[in-house]
Design an enzyme around this catalytic site. Sequence first.
Site, PDB file in Angstrom:
ATOM      1  N   ASN A   1      75.552  56.667  49.352  1.00 29.75           N
ATOM      2  CA  ASN A   1      76.361  55.455  49.553  1.00 29.75           C
ATOM      3  C   ASN A   1      75.598  54.140  49.617  1.00 29.75           C
ATOM      4  O   ASN A   1      76.198  53.087  49.440  1.00 29.75           O
ATOM      5  CB  ASN A   1      77.164  55.595  50.857  1.00 29.75           C
TER       6      ASN A   1
ATOM      7  N   ARG B   1      77.031  78.502  57.938  1.00 33.17           N
ATOM      8  CA  ARG B   1      75.767  77.795  57.798  1.00 33.17           C
ATOM      9  C   ARG B   1      74.918  78.118  59.022  1.00 33.17           C
ATOM     10  O   ARG B   1      75.336  77.883  60.159  1.00 33.17           O
ATOM     11  CB  ARG B   1      76.034  76.302  57.728  1.00 33.17           C
TER      12      ARG B   1
ATOM     13  N   ASN C   1      80.675  75.783  59.865  1.00 38.05           N
ATOM     14  CA  ASN C   1      79.398  75.194  60.265  1.00 38.05           C
ATOM     15  C   ASN C   1      79.562  74.777  61.716  1.00 38.05           C
ATOM     16  O   ASN C   1      80.152  73.742  62.016  1.00 38.05           O
ATOM     17  CB  ASN C   1      79.103  73.985  59.354  1.00 38.05           C
TER      18      ASN C   1
ATOM     19  N   LEU D   1      69.279  62.156  52.269  1.00 35.80           N
ATOM     20  CA  LEU D   1      69.184  61.108  53.286  1.00 35.80           C
ATOM     21  C   LEU D   1      70.505  61.001  54.039  1.00 35.80           C
ATOM     22  O   LEU D   1      71.430  60.317  53.604  1.00 35.80           O
ATOM     23  CB  LEU D   1      68.836  59.762  52.619  1.00 35.80           C
TER      24      LEU D   1
ATOM     25  N   ARG E   1      65.468  60.712  64.841  1.00 34.94           N
ATOM     26  CA  ARG E   1      64.185  61.448  64.862  1.00 34.94           C
ATOM     27  C   ARG E   1      63.121  60.639  64.122  1.00 34.94           C
ATOM     28  O   ARG E   1      63.440  59.968  63.126  1.00 34.94           O
ATOM     29  CB  ARG E   1      64.346  62.816  64.189  1.00 34.94           C
TER      30      ARG E   1
ATOM     31  N   GLU F   1      77.339  71.327  50.602  1.00 36.99           N
ATOM     32  CA  GLU F   1      76.754  72.540  51.196  1.00 36.99           C
ATOM     33  C   GLU F   1      77.813  73.621  51.372  1.00 36.99           C
ATOM     34  O   GLU F   1      77.521  74.808  51.248  1.00 36.99           O
ATOM     35  CB  GLU F   1      76.112  72.174  52.541  1.00 36.99           C
TER      36      GLU F   1
ATOM     37  N   HIS G   1      67.595  71.810  55.084  1.00 33.46           N
ATOM     38  CA  HIS G   1      68.531  71.231  54.102  1.00 33.46           C
ATOM     39  C   HIS G   1      68.556  72.036  52.811  1.00 33.46           C
ATOM     40  O   HIS G   1      68.909  71.520  51.744  1.00 33.46           O
ATOM     41  CB  HIS G   1      68.177  69.763  53.753  1.00 33.46           C
TER      42      HIS G   1
HETATM   43  P1  ADP Z   1      74.981  64.470  58.428  1.00 31.08           P
HETATM   44  O1  ADP Z   1      75.805  65.404  57.585  1.00 31.08           O
HETATM   45  O2  ADP Z   1      73.517  64.779  58.450  1.00 31.08           O
HETATM   46  O3  ADP Z   1      75.547  64.160  59.774  1.00 31.08           O
HETATM   47  P2  ADP Z   1      75.654  62.511  56.457  1.00 31.08           P
HETATM   48  O4  ADP Z   1      75.075  63.062  55.219  1.00 31.08           O
HETATM   49  O5  ADP Z   1      77.121  62.472  56.629  1.00 31.08           O
HETATM   50  O6  ADP Z   1      74.960  63.081  57.741  1.00 31.08           O
HETATM   51  O7  ADP Z   1      75.092  61.032  56.593  1.00 31.08           O
HETATM   52  C1  ADP Z   1      75.442  60.270  57.706  1.00 31.08           C
HETATM   53  C2  ADP Z   1      74.774  58.928  57.599  1.00 31.08           C
HETATM   54  O8  ADP Z   1      75.063  58.337  56.307  1.00 31.08           O
HETATM   55  C3  ADP Z   1      75.357  57.947  58.600  1.00 31.08           C
HETATM   56  O9  ADP Z   1      74.675  58.029  59.799  1.00 31.08           O
HETATM   57  C4  ADP Z   1      75.139  56.633  57.923  1.00 31.08           C
HETATM   58  O10 ADP Z   1      73.911  56.120  58.375  1.00 31.08           O
HETATM   59  C5  ADP Z   1      75.011  56.943  56.452  1.00 31.08           C
HETATM   60  N1  ADP Z   1      76.034  56.318  55.644  1.00 31.08           N
HETATM   61  C6  ADP Z   1      77.285  56.743  55.361  1.00 31.08           C
HETATM   62  N2  ADP Z   1      77.943  55.861  54.573  1.00 31.08           N
HETATM   63  C7  ADP Z   1      77.082  54.855  54.325  1.00 31.08           C
HETATM   64  C8  ADP Z   1      77.129  53.639  53.597  1.00 31.08           C
HETATM   65  N3  ADP Z   1      78.231  53.279  52.927  1.00 31.08           N
HETATM   66  N4  ADP Z   1      76.029  52.859  53.581  1.00 31.08           N
HETATM   67  C9  ADP Z   1      74.931  53.207  54.248  1.00 31.08           C
HETATM   68  N5  ADP Z   1      74.808  54.312  54.963  1.00 31.08           N
HETATM   69  C10 ADP Z   1      75.860  55.139  55.011  1.00 31.08           C
END
Ligand code: ADP
Length: 423
Positions: A346, A107, A8, A223, A255, A397, A195
């Site tokens: 999370n 990806r 990716n 999310l 965004r 993914e 997604h």
């Molecule tokens: P991407 O793959 O789109 O970069 P992720 O799915 O890894 O994103 O999600 C990243 C976001 O998840 C972080 O920016 C953070 O805001 C949130 N995050 C990760 N762990 C936690 C947690 N324990 N509590 C709240 N938010 C979390």
Amino acid sequence: MRHLLVLNAGSSSLKFALFAEERDRLRELLRGQIEGLPRRPRLEVDRTVSRPDGDDGAPPRRQRAAEHSWSSDDPQAPRDVHAALDVVMAWLQQQVRPLAVRAVGHRVVHGGAAYAAPILVDEPELAQLQRLVPLAPLHEPHNLEGVRAARERFPGVPQIACFDTAFHRGHAFPEETFALPREFYDAGVRRYGFHGLSYEYVADRLAQLSPRAGRGRVVVAHLGSGASACAIRNGRSVASTMGFTALDGLVMGTRPGQIDPGVLLWMMSDRGMDAAAISELLYTRSGLMGLSGISNDMRDLRASPEPSAHEAIEVFVARLVRELGALTAVLEGLDALAFTAGIGENDALLRSQACARLGWLGVELDAVANAAHGRGSDGLISTPGSRVEVRVIPTDEERMIARHVQQVLAQSPACDAERAEPA
Ligand code: ADP
């Protein structure tokens, strides 16, 4: 033992995962990334701890296997995706012996209107995909550079592109079009949705965990730093909150999600902002970051005592609840709701904040299960009496891409025979 490599490639990172094909299952061996390209590259690799019951279900456990940072003036440091792939391969060859990469899955964020399934990529396909760059200028060029780097590195090894838009192809016309003159739809100005690999994985997993829900009306909320939600009926996407680009729908890290296009017209006429300035604002300075003025990371906002952090989360939840209601209306009801990605997996408080406002739909959260991120490996967080089943389903993914790679190879017998040591 044969291996599948999943890549990716993004604007500043190369993420990878290595799977071993073992009879009828895919075993994840390693996954990691080089991030901070080009200036401050940093390698992180996790080893996947396999379990005797197979790992094609509940989330695997991972242990940090390697970390390395390069200083900004280190001549050995990888500065682009080609060099990053060389570093990753050198590391993998040390760790996995013998390494036999049978195919590489990529990806690719945008497959346009034409690609509803993964494809084997050769030169003509790469040229076709290049034409989609204007639709996803921040992601697509980097994804395609990843394909080029892997073609150079693994001559003769099948390269398979898996699109984030593909799962959403087949939406009915009213869900796919904007109410613009028809010529725009014909020119490709459509709601594509993104997604898709995550939704496909979560929908498959839900169907394993709960066959009844899997055949029913499901909304999945992905999310993460990017966020969207998807309405799924009988395992197929019917509507998405993301549209022509990955800007629409939910509030995200940087965004804004849904925005009145009149605001953009005002920015142009009143503030004299051009397309580049508006693009920079919408992709990098809005969302949780813009609203809070503190951070794009939900964890920072949760930890902050500032009212603006609290407000940013309230806006995030309000938009999420509104969109979940809209997708439920598209489905004419709701059997299951699944949360996934960084925030969805999370942030128990976020899930309870959203679900508290969906009681009218028959959503009833089990507070204890929610705080524990699910009752067990099934991720169930609703009460037995809840009319809607609510689950936390960690997305994967990379595994979805590896499965697609296997399917494409199985349909292309000429490729199936091939296997190669990296060049
Ligand atoms: P991407 O793959 O789109 O970069 P992720 O799915 O890894 O994103 O999600 C990243 C976001 O998840 C972080 O920016 C953070 O805001 C949130 N995050 C990760 N762990 C936690 C947690 N324990 N509590 C709240 N938010 C979390």
